[in-house]
Design a protein around this motif. Structure first.
Motif, short mmCIF file in Angstrom:
data_model
loop_
_atom_site.label_atom_id
_atom_site.label_comp_id
_atom_site.label_asym_id
_atom_site.label_seq_id
_atom_site.Cartn_x
_atom_site.Cartn_y
_atom_site.Cartn_z
N SER A 52 20.26 -93.00 -72.85
CA SER A 52 21.06 -92.92 -71.63
C SER A 52 20.95 -91.53 -71.02
CB SER A 52 22.52 -93.30 -71.88
OG SER A 52 23.12 -92.44 -72.81
N ILE A 53 21.03 -90.49 -71.84
CA ILE A 53 20.93 -89.11 -71.33
C ILE A 53 19.52 -88.84 -70.81
CG2 ILE A 53 21.09 -86.67 -71.95
CD1 ILE A 53 23.81 -88.25 -71.81
N GLN A 54 18.50 -89.25 -71.54
CA GLN A 54 17.12 -89.01 -71.10
C GLN A 54 16.83 -89.74 -69.79
OE1 GLN A 54 15.04 -86.73 -72.62
NE2 GLN A 54 14.00 -86.99 -70.67
N THR A 55 17.35 -90.94 -69.64
CA THR A 55 17.15 -91.70 -68.41
C THR A 55 17.80 -90.99 -67.23
OG1 THR A 55 17.00 -93.77 -69.63
CG2 THR A 55 17.50 -93.94 -67.28
N LEU A 56 18.98 -90.43 -67.43
CA LEU A 56 19.64 -89.66 -66.38
C LEU A 56 18.80 -88.45 -65.99
CD1 LEU A 56 23.30 -89.85 -67.67
CD2 LEU A 56 22.53 -90.62 -65.43
#
Length: 167
Positions: A52-56
């Protein structure tokens, strides 16, 4: 499946691309977030958080992590963390990322008790697409959730094992 793990981040990337000020409420150029994790060193917690963080980040959302905590997948623990964080960071929290929907609902309870409004002055996402969470999405009290399709995962695991064992 990596795609499913990216969906939580994509919900937020889409909102940010549409209007950066929706996530960056204070206009400081950073989206300040808190993170509620399931368990320390648990594979699901680690993967859900990482993707989720990497996608953001990959979607161009500038992030600043204020804090995070382990809520053991539990609503009451998530609510307690969120209540504490709202006291510590009353105007800074713009986004709450939760590893599951039960924790998201706990965070929602604390957010509402503090007089803040999801999708207006704070964004909130979970994982699992529980009925209670889907109802909160429909009612505008949860930004989004992602289906964690245990049935399909189990079917695929059995099919993979059968293939591995030669039928």
């Amino acid at each position: 499946d990596v795609y499913k793990r990216q969906l939580q981040g994509n919900i937020l990337v889409d909102a940010y691309k549409k209007d950066p000020s929706c996530l960056d409420r204070n206009g400081d150029g950073m989206v300040s977030y808190v993170l509620l994790e399931g368990e320390s060193s648990h594979q699901d917690s680690l993967i859900r958080t990482e993707w989720s963080i990497q996608t953001l980040k990959d979607g161009g959302v500038p992030l600043e992590k204020l804090t995070g905590g382990i809520a053991n997948w539990e609503r009451s623990q998530a609510s307690a963390w969120m209540e504490q964080w709202i006291s510590e960071y009353p105007e800074q929290i713009e986004l709450v990322i939760c590893n599951n929907d039960d924790m998201a609902i706990g965070a929602l309870q604390a957010i509402q008790a503090a007089g803040r409004t999801v999708n207006k002055d704070i964004y909130l996402v979970g994982v699992d697409a529980l009925d209670a969470a889907l109802n909160e999405v429909v009612n505008g009290n949860l930004t989004g959730t992602v289906l964690n399709d245990a049935q399909s995962q189990a079917s695929q695991a059995v099919a993979s094992m059968e293939d591995l064992l030669g039928g």
